[in-house]
Design a protein around this motif. Structure first.
Motif: not given
Length: 223
Positions: A51-56
């Motif tokens: 939920s938090v680091l998928s973009g990174l």
């Protein structure tokens, strides 16, 4: 790389985006609370990463796939396997080997690879960065995200990564910016770590999410 992990993931978005302009003492209190929190299961960690680091992870996967479209890449601190799967999907000719100290993480990563039908090109092993279970000069590249701050001896970890890389291969070690990770406080700390290693490299700040300097990356080349 250890089973113990913190909600530093949420700090990246929650603190960086919502609290960056608030009073300094508030930031210090939030960081202290986050560092003290332990995630009890690999599944909970996996849910937070999703939920938090998928973009990174997508950013890192695109960068690695562009610079290393073929060969074999080592991921140190592979956790639940999300980045390794992304790498394999971005670069169909690339093989990925993940190593993590947590058997639960390795088991979860293996299931993710099986579900993605990538078992021929992605595998995981239980292991410690201080004693990687691979021969010398085994890999064409190496990657690590949010693992360095868990290494008991970062210098020994870098030495092991150097050992298992082929001459000329690159390693990218992503971790928290100095304001989130005390050992990195002051750019000289990470710069010194790189300078005292056998690598030729430098430390760069990574702006994510948005313009927030939440991460640092050690860009290293094996001589």
């Amino acid at each position: 790389m250890r089973k113990r992990s913190s909600l530093l993931l949420i700090v990246v978005l929650g603190v960086a985006l919502l609290y960056r302009n608030r009073h300094r003492t508030s930031l210090q209190r939030i960081r202290a609370n986050v560092r003290a929190f332990d995630l009890p299961t690999a599944g909970m960690y996996d849910a937070l990463v999703a939920s938090v680091l998928s973009g990174l992870y997508e950013r890192v996967a695109d960068e690695v796939a562009a610079s290393l479209p073929t060969g074999t890449v080592l991921e140190v601190g592979s956790g639940p396997g999300r980045l390794a799967v992304l790498l394999a999907q971005r670069a169909p000719s690339l093989e990925a080997v993940g190593v993590d100290i947590s058997p639960e993480m390795v088991e979860r990563a293996a299931r993710r690879v099986e579900e993605a039908d990538l078992g021929e090109r992605v595998r995981f092993e239980v292991g410690d960065v201080g004693a990687l279970p691979f021969p010398d000069a085994s890999f064409d590249g190496a990657i690590s995200t949010l693992s360095l701050h868990h290494w008991p001896d970062p210098a020994s970890g870098l030495a092991e990564i150097y050992r298992v890389l082929k001459p000329g291969a690159e390693a990218r070690i992503y971790d928290l910016a100095h304001w989130l990770w005390r050992p990195a406080r002051g750019a000289s700390q990470l710069d010194r770590l790189v300078a005292e290693s056998s690598f030729d490299g430098e430390v760069e700040m990574v702006r994510w999410p948005g313009s927030v300097q939440a991460f640092a990356v050690l860009r290293l080349r094996r001589l």
